[in-house]
Motif scaffolding. Structure first.
Motif, PDB file in Angstrom:
ATOM      1  N   ASP A  28       0.837  -1.194   0.000  1.00 26.70           N
ATOM      2  CA  ASP A  28       0.000   0.000   0.000  1.00 26.70           C
ATOM      3  C   ASP A  28       0.875   1.250   0.000  1.00 26.70           C
ATOM      4  O   ASP A  28       0.681   2.170  -0.786  1.00 26.70           O
ATOM      5  CB  ASP A  28      -0.891  -0.041   1.254  1.00 26.70           C
ATOM      6  N   HIS A  61      -3.602  -3.425  -9.084  1.00 23.66           N
ATOM      7  CA  HIS A  61      -2.982  -2.107  -9.200  1.00 23.66           C
ATOM      8  C   HIS A  61      -1.731  -2.164 -10.082  1.00 23.66           C
ATOM      9  O   HIS A  61      -1.481  -1.262 -10.881  1.00 23.66           O
ATOM     10  CB  HIS A  61      -2.630  -1.554  -7.816  1.00 23.66           C
ATOM     11  N   SER A  64      -2.832  -2.555 -13.691  1.00 21.42           N
ATOM     12  CA  SER A  64      -3.362  -1.286 -14.178  1.00 21.42           C
ATOM     13  C   SER A  64      -2.215  -0.389 -14.608  1.00 21.42           C
ATOM     14  O   SER A  64      -2.238   0.207 -15.692  1.00 21.42           O
ATOM     15  CB  SER A  64      -4.192  -0.625 -13.073  1.00 21.42           C
ATOM     16  N   ARG A  67      -0.471  -1.534 -17.820  1.00 23.63           N
ATOM     17  CA  ARG A  67      -1.312  -1.377 -19.012  1.00 23.63           C
ATOM     18  C   ARG A  67      -1.367   0.078 -19.461  1.00 23.63           C
ATOM     19  O   ARG A  67      -1.321   0.364 -20.656  1.00 23.63           O
ATOM     20  CB  ARG A  67      -2.717  -1.926 -18.741  1.00 23.63           C
ATOM     21  N   TYR A  71       0.152   1.563 -23.008  1.00 21.06           N
ATOM     22  CA  TYR A  71      -0.648   2.403 -23.903  1.00 21.06           C
ATOM     23  C   TYR A  71       0.109   3.682 -24.258  1.00 21.06           C
ATOM     24  O   TYR A  71       0.188   4.082 -25.416  1.00 21.06           O
ATOM     25  CB  TYR A  71      -1.980   2.738 -23.230  1.00 21.06           C
ATOM     26  N   PRO A 311       2.572  10.241   1.777  1.00 22.78           N
ATOM     27  CA  PRO A 311       1.455  10.549   0.878  1.00 22.78           C
ATOM     28  C   PRO A 311       0.161  10.932   1.605  1.00 22.78           C
ATOM     29  O   PRO A 311      -0.777  11.399   0.956  1.00 22.78           O
ATOM     30  CB  PRO A 311       1.269   9.248   0.086  1.00 22.78           C
TER      31      PRO A 311
ATOM     32  N   PHE B  24      -4.561  -2.659   3.002  1.00 23.96           N
ATOM     33  CA  PHE B  24      -4.387  -2.150   1.645  1.00 23.96           C
ATOM     34  C   PHE B  24      -5.659  -1.453   1.197  1.00 23.96           C
ATOM     35  O   PHE B  24      -6.751  -2.000   1.312  1.00 23.96           O
ATOM     36  CB  PHE B  24      -4.074  -3.305   0.690  1.00 23.96           C
ATOM     37  N   ALA B  25      -5.538  -0.244   0.679  1.00 30.95           N
ATOM     38  CA  ALA B  25      -6.703   0.477   0.165  1.00 30.95           C
ATOM     39  C   ALA B  25      -6.470   0.829  -1.300  1.00 30.95           C
ATOM     40  O   ALA B  25      -5.364   1.210  -1.673  1.00 30.95           O
ATOM     41  CB  ALA B  25      -6.931   1.752   0.965  1.00 30.95           C
ATOM     42  N   ASP B  26      -7.506   0.666  -2.123  1.00 34.37           N
ATOM     43  CA  ASP B  26      -7.383   1.043  -3.534  1.00 34.37           C
ATOM     44  C   ASP B  26      -7.147   2.539  -3.659  1.00 34.37           C
ATOM     45  O   ASP B  26      -6.338   2.981  -4.459  1.00 34.37           O
ATOM     46  CB  ASP B  26      -8.643   0.654  -4.304  1.00 34.37           C
ATOM     47  N   ARG B  28      -7.166   6.345  -1.198  1.00 34.99           N
ATOM     48  CA  ARG B  28      -7.330   7.069   0.065  1.00 34.99           C
ATOM     49  C   ARG B  28      -7.519   8.532  -0.282  1.00 34.99           C
ATOM     50  O   ARG B  28      -6.769   9.070  -1.083  1.00 34.99           O
ATOM     51  CB  ARG B  28      -6.082   6.935   0.940  1.00 34.99           C
ATOM     52  N   GLU B  49      -3.125  12.063  -2.178  1.00 39.28           N
ATOM     53  CA  GLU B  49      -1.710  11.949  -2.530  1.00 39.28           C
ATOM     54  C   GLU B  49      -1.184  13.268  -3.099  1.00 39.28           C
ATOM     55  O   GLU B  49      -0.623  13.311  -4.194  1.00 39.28           O
ATOM     56  CB  GLU B  49      -1.514  10.789  -3.498  1.00 39.28           C
ATOM     57  N   GLN B  76      -8.889   6.089 -12.750  1.00 40.55           N
ATOM     58  CA  GLN B  76      -7.464   6.205 -13.071  1.00 40.55           C
ATOM     59  C   GLN B  76      -6.693   4.938 -12.729  1.00 40.55           C
ATOM     60  O   GLN B  76      -5.685   4.647 -13.336  1.00 40.55           O
ATOM     61  CB  GLN B  76      -6.803   7.347 -12.270  1.00 40.55           C
ATOM     62  N   ARG B  77      -7.154   4.236 -11.709  1.00 43.27           N
ATOM     63  CA  ARG B  77      -6.325   3.174 -11.134  1.00 43.27           C
ATOM     64  C   ARG B  77      -6.815   1.768 -11.437  1.00 43.27           C
ATOM     65  O   ARG B  77      -6.224   0.813 -10.967  1.00 43.27           O
ATOM     66  CB  ARG B  77      -6.284   3.327  -9.612  1.00 43.27           C
ATOM     67  N   LEU B  78      -7.933   1.649 -12.147  1.00 41.48           N
ATOM     68  CA  LEU B  78      -8.525   0.328 -12.299  1.00 41.48           C
ATOM     69  C   LEU B  78      -8.400  -0.178 -13.731  1.00 41.48           C
ATOM     70  O   LEU B  78      -9.273  -0.879 -14.222  1.00 41.48           O
ATOM     71  CB  LEU B  78      -9.988   0.380 -11.850  1.00 41.48           C
ATOM     72  N   ASN B  79      -7.296   0.175 -14.391  1.00 42.49           N
ATOM     73  CA  ASN B  79      -7.130  -0.244 -15.783  1.00 42.49           C
ATOM     74  C   ASN B  79      -6.697  -1.695 -15.935  1.00 42.49           C
ATOM     75  O   ASN B  79      -6.390  -2.129 -17.038  1.00 42.49           O
ATOM     76  CB  ASN B  79      -6.159   0.693 -16.494  1.00 42.49           C
ATOM     77  N   ALA B  80      -6.694  -2.445 -14.818  1.00 41.92           N
ATOM     78  CA  ALA B  80      -6.536  -3.883 -14.939  1.00 41.92           C
ATOM     79  C   ALA B  80      -7.800  -4.471 -15.559  1.00 41.92           C
ATOM     80  O   ALA B  80      -7.796  -5.585 -16.074  1.00 41.92           O
ATOM     81  CB  ALA B  80      -6.282  -4.506 -13.578  1.00 41.92           C
ATOM     82  N   MET B 130     -11.142  -9.158 -17.567  1.00 41.01           N
ATOM     83  CA  MET B 130     -10.851  -9.628 -18.923  1.00 41.01           C
ATOM     84  C   MET B 130     -10.252 -11.027 -18.923  1.00 41.01           C
ATOM     85  O   MET B 130     -10.299 -11.730 -19.923  1.00 41.01           O
ATOM     86  CB  MET B 130      -9.891  -8.645 -19.605  1.00 41.01           C
ATOM     87  N   GLN B 227      -9.857   2.472 -25.215  1.00 42.51           N
ATOM     88  CA  GLN B 227      -8.710   2.867 -26.029  1.00 42.51           C
ATOM     89  C   GLN B 227      -7.392   2.529 -25.324  1.00 42.51           C
ATOM     90  O   GLN B 227      -6.460   2.017 -25.929  1.00 42.51           O
ATOM     91  CB  GLN B 227      -8.799   4.365 -26.309  1.00 42.51           C
ATOM     92  N   THR B 228      -7.351   2.815 -24.027  1.00 40.86           N
ATOM     93  CA  THR B 228      -6.128   2.558 -23.257  1.00 40.86           C
ATOM     94  C   THR B 228      -5.731   1.086 -23.306  1.00 40.86           C
ATOM     95  O   THR B 228      -4.557   0.757 -23.372  1.00 40.86           O
ATOM     96  CB  THR B 228      -6.350   2.966 -21.789  1.00 40.86           C
TER      97      THR B 228
END
Lengths: 368, 269
Positions: A28, A61, A64, A67, A71, A311, B24-26, B28, B49, B76-80, B130, B227-228
Motif C-alpha cells: 500500500d 494495481h 493497471s 497497461r 498504452y 502521501p 491495503f486500500a485502492d 485514500r 496523494e 485512473q487506477r482500475l485499468n486492470a 478480462m 482505447q487505453t
C-alpha cells in the motif's frame, strides 16, 4: 548522507530493481510513493512475471499501471511513426530520451511513463522542421508574445507542438541545454557521433551522450521535485551501456569535452547511492568532485526534494524549503541574473494578476 | 464535517463494521477546507496523494464531491479491467449490463431493477474482468439526479441519502444498495444480456436487437478505458458481445422497460 533515509523509500528503490516479498500493508505504501513519482509501472513491470506471489488487490494495481504505461508507449510509437514521414533525409532528426529508449527497445523503457516526444535537429534546420510539422497539422498551444519570445530567445526548444486530437506533445529541440545556461555548449558536436536506428529515419545520440543528457536533464534542466525517476533513467542507461568496452573512458572524455562533469558526477553519485548502479571507483576518482559544502548541501536537499514525502500529509516545511532552494538553483543555472530577475518578476506579476481576475490557472505553461 | 460523517454513514450503512484496519486500500482521500480567505460560502476540496483533481465544492456538498472524486480516482487506477460506463444488476450468476451515456436513464433503471429483486453490482462502473470474462461488483451508492430522485424515492424500500440541490450536475441524491448485494460484493457474474437504455419522456417502448459487431463498437464507446487497453479491450468487448445478446431500448415508462428487460433476460438465460 546520500542514502535514501526512509525504509519505505528504500523498498521503493529496491522494488525498481528486484522482486519484493512484502505484505499488503507495505505494498500500500510502496505503491502510493511510486505513484507520486511516476514509478508505479516500473515497479509493476518487475513483479508481474508470475514468480512473485501477489494478493488480488495488489496485482490489479500493478496490472493497471503496466497497461497504462504500455498504452502511452504505444502512443509514442504512433507519434514517431507519423513524424517519420516528415524526416526527408536532408538533415538528421535525433530522438531524445523516452522516445529513444522505446525505439531502441531498452529495458528501462518498460513501465516508463512518457508524456512527450523530444526530437533534436540541427539549429539550421529548426525552422524547416517546425514549418514542416505545422504544415502537416501540428500546432502550438496559443502563447502570449512574451512566452513565445522566451522559447525563441532563451530556451533550447520551440513551443511544444501537438497534433489536434492527440495527447502527446512534440518538443522540437535545437540544443540539449538552455542557450542562456552556464553549461551551454555547441550542440553541433552531438551530431558528429549520432547513430541511425535501423528501420526508422531517426537517429539517437551516442551512448555516452545519452547518459550525459540524462544527467544534464536531471540536474540542470528541471526543478528536481519528485524527480527520482530521472535517477532511475540514469541507472537504467548505465546498466544497459556499461558493458560495452571502453564505455566509461568515452563517457569521461565526452563529459570533459562538453563541460558536463558536474552533472555527471551528481548523476553517478545518486544512481550508485540509491540504486546501487555498477559504477567503477576509478570513474569517481577521475571526475572533479564538488566541494564538501556543496556536497553536504546537495546530500541534504536532494533526498527531500526528489523522493516523495508521506502521501497522507501535505509536504512538510523542510521538503518545501528544499524544493524552493533547488528551484532557485535551477533558475540560477538556467540564465544569468540580468535575464532571470526580470523574467521571474514578470511571471510573478502575471500570476498575481491572474489570481485577482479569478482565472482558474494563472501559471505560465512552461512551468517557470 | 459532522454532517458529512452522518451522510457517509447513511449511504454506506453496510461498511460501518469490518472495514477498519484494512492494510491495503485502492484509494485514500481526504476532504480538506478550501481557502481560508473566504469568509462566507466556504468550500471543500478533495485531496489525495498531494493532488486536488477537482475545483472546490461548496462546503455543504461534501458527499457529492466525495462520490464523484473517488469515482474519478478509481477510473485512473482500475485499468486492470475494462471499465464500462454502465449499470450492472444480476440474477443468480447472470448479469445484465446497461451501458449508457449520461442522461439516458441508466441509474434510474439500475436502481428500479434492484428494488424489483435483482442483485446490485454497480451503477457507475461496469467492471469487466478480462481474464475470466466476468463482470465484477463495485458497490458504491448510485447517484440519482433531478427527476429520478423522486421516481426512485417513491418506490417501496428505496433508501436514499439527502438531496443536494443545485450541484454541477443538478440535484443529486445517493441510492443505497441492499445488504445482500453488499455481502455478494466479491462475487462476479457472467454477462448474459446487454441493454443500451434511452429514456425519452412520453416515448412508447421500442426494443431493437443489435448485431454482435455493432454491440462491440457500442461497448467500446461506452467505456472509460477501451482505447487505453488496446487489443485487450477489444477482445474483452468481443467476448461480451458473443456471450450476451444486445438490445437498444427506448422507453418512456419505467415499468414497461422493466417488463421488457425481464422477458429479454428470460429468453437469454
Amino acid at each position: 548522507m546520500s542514502q535514501a533515509p526512509d525504509p519505505a523509500h528504500r523498498l521503493l528503490l529496491l522494488g525498481l530493481r528486484q522482486s519484493l516479498t512484502v505484505d499488503e500493508g507495505q505494498w500500500d505504501r510502496i505503491l502510493r510513493l511510486a505513484r507520486r513519482t511516476g514509478l508505479h509501472a516500473r515497479v509493476a513491470a518487475n513483479h508481474l512475471d508470475g514468480n512473485v506471489r501477489l494478493t488480488d488487490p495488489v496485482r490489479r494495481h500493478l496490472l493497471s499501471a503496466v497497461r497504462v504505461a504500455a498504452y502511452r508507449a504505444q502512443m509514442v510509437r504512433a507519434e514517431l511513426f507519423r513524424l517519420a514521414t516528415h524526416c526527408k533525409g536532408d538533415f538528421p532528426v535525433v530522438v531524445l530520451k523516452g522516445g529513444a529508449y522505446i525505439l531502441e527497445n531498452r529495458a528501462l523503457a518498460v513501465g516508463r511513463f512518457v508524456s512527450d516526444v523530444d526530437i533534436l535537429v540541427p539549429k539550421t534546420a529548426l525552422r524547416t522542421m517546425e514549418e514542416r510539422l505545422r504544415g502537416a497539422g501540428w500546432a502550438p498551444a496559443p502563447l502570449n508574445p512574451y512566452d513565445e519570445r522566451y522559447y525563441r530567445d532563451w530556451s533550447h526548444e520551440t513551443p511544444p507542438l501537438r497534433f489536434p486530437g492527440r495527447s502527446l506533445e512534440v518538443d522540437l529541440h535545437h540544443a540539449i541545454t538552455p542557450v542562456t545556461g552556464r553549461l551551454a555548449f555547441d550542440p553541433e558536436t552531438l551530431f558528429e557521433t549520432i547513430r541511425p536506428i535501423p528501420g526508422t529515419p531517426f537517429h539517437v545520440l551516442a551512448p555516452e551522450d545519452q547518459a550525459l543528457h540524462a544527467c544534464l536533464h536531471c540536474f540542470q534542466d528541471g526543478d528536481l521535485e519528485l524527480r527520482v525517476r530521472e535517477i532511475v533513467d540514469i541507472d537504467g542507461l548505465l546498466r544497459a551501456l556499461a558493458s560495452a568496452p571502453g564505455f566509461w573512458d568515452r563517457l569521461l572524455l565526452r563529459a570533459a569535452q562538453l563541460g558536463l562533469e558536474r552533472p555527471l558526477w551528481y548523476g553517478l553519485r545518486y544512481a550508485r547511492a540509491w540504486l546501487d548502479s555498477p559504477i567503477p571507483d576509478e570513474v569517481f576518482q577521475a571526475l572533479p568532485a564538488p566541494n564538501a559544502v556543496a556536497r553536504r548541501l546537495m546530500d541534504t536537499l536532494l533526498p527531500l526534494a526528489m523522493l516523495p514525502s508521506d502521501p497522507d500529509f501535505p509536504e512538510p516545511i523542510q521538503v518545501r524549503l528544499a524544493r524552493s532552494a533547488l528551484l532557485a538553483r535551477y533558475h540560477f543555472l538556467r540564465m544569468p541574473l540580468r535575464l532571470l530577475l526580470p523574467h521571474l518578476a514578470r511571471k510573478a506579476l502575471l500570476r498575481g494578476k491572474a489570481r485577482f481576475s479569478q482565472s482558474p490557472t494563472g501559471d505560465g505553461n512552461h512551468g517557470v | 464535517m459532522a454532517a458529512f460523517h452522518r451522510q457517509l454513514d447513511l449511504v454506506y450503512p453496510h461498511q460501518l463494521d469490518g472495514c477498519r484496519d484494512i492494510p491495503f486500500a485502492d484509494i485514500r482521500v481526504s476532504l480538506t477546507p478550501g481557502t481560508r480567505l473566504r469568509l462566507w460560502r466556504r468550500q471543500i476540496c478533495l485531496w489525495s496523494e498531494s493532488q486536488t483533481p477537482f475545483e472546490p465544492y461548496p462546503l455543504n456538498s461534501a458527499l457529492p464531491l466525495f462520490e464523484w472524486g473517488t469515482n474519478w480516482i478509481i477510473a485512473q487506477r482500475l485499468n486492470a479491467y475494462l471499465l464500462l460506463h454502465a449499470g450492472v444488476v444480476a440474477r443468480g450468476e447472470q448479469a445484465l449490463i446497461l451501458p449508457a451515456q449520461p442522461g439516458s436513464g441508466k441509474s434510474t433503471l439500475t436502481c428500479a431493477l434492484h428494488l424489483a429483486g435483482w442483485r446490485f453490482l454497480s451503477d457507475e462502473f461496469g467492471v469487466i474482468d478480462m481474464e475470466r470474462g466476468l463482470v465484477l461488483p463495485m458497490l458504491k451508492p448510485a447517484a440519482l439526479k433531478n427527476a429520478s430522485i423522486q421516481v426512485i424515492g417513491a418506490r417501496p424500500n428505496a433508501v436514499l441519502g439527502p438531496t443536494f440541490p443545485g450541484t454541477r450536475k443538478g440535484d443529486v441524491a445517493h441510492f443505497v444498495p441492499d445488504r445482500a448485494s453488499f455481502e455478494a460484493r466479491r462475487t462476479g457474474a457472467q454477462p448474459r444480456l446487454v441493454v443500451f437504455p434511452h429514456f425519452v419522456a412520453g416515448a412508447s417502448l421500442r426494443c431493437v436487437a443489435i448485431p454482435p459487431a455493432e454491440a462491440v463498437m457500442r461497448i467500446g464507446v461506452n467505456s472509460f478505458n477501451y482505447q487505453t487497453l488496446g487489443p485487450l479491450g477489444f477482445e474483452a468487448a468481443v467476448r461480451i458481445a458473443r456471450s450476451a445478446q444486445a438490445f437498444d431500448l427506448t422507453y418512456g415508462s419505467l415499468d414497461e422497460a422493466m417488463n421488457c428487460i425481464d422477458s429479454l433476460f428470460n429468453q437469454a438465460a
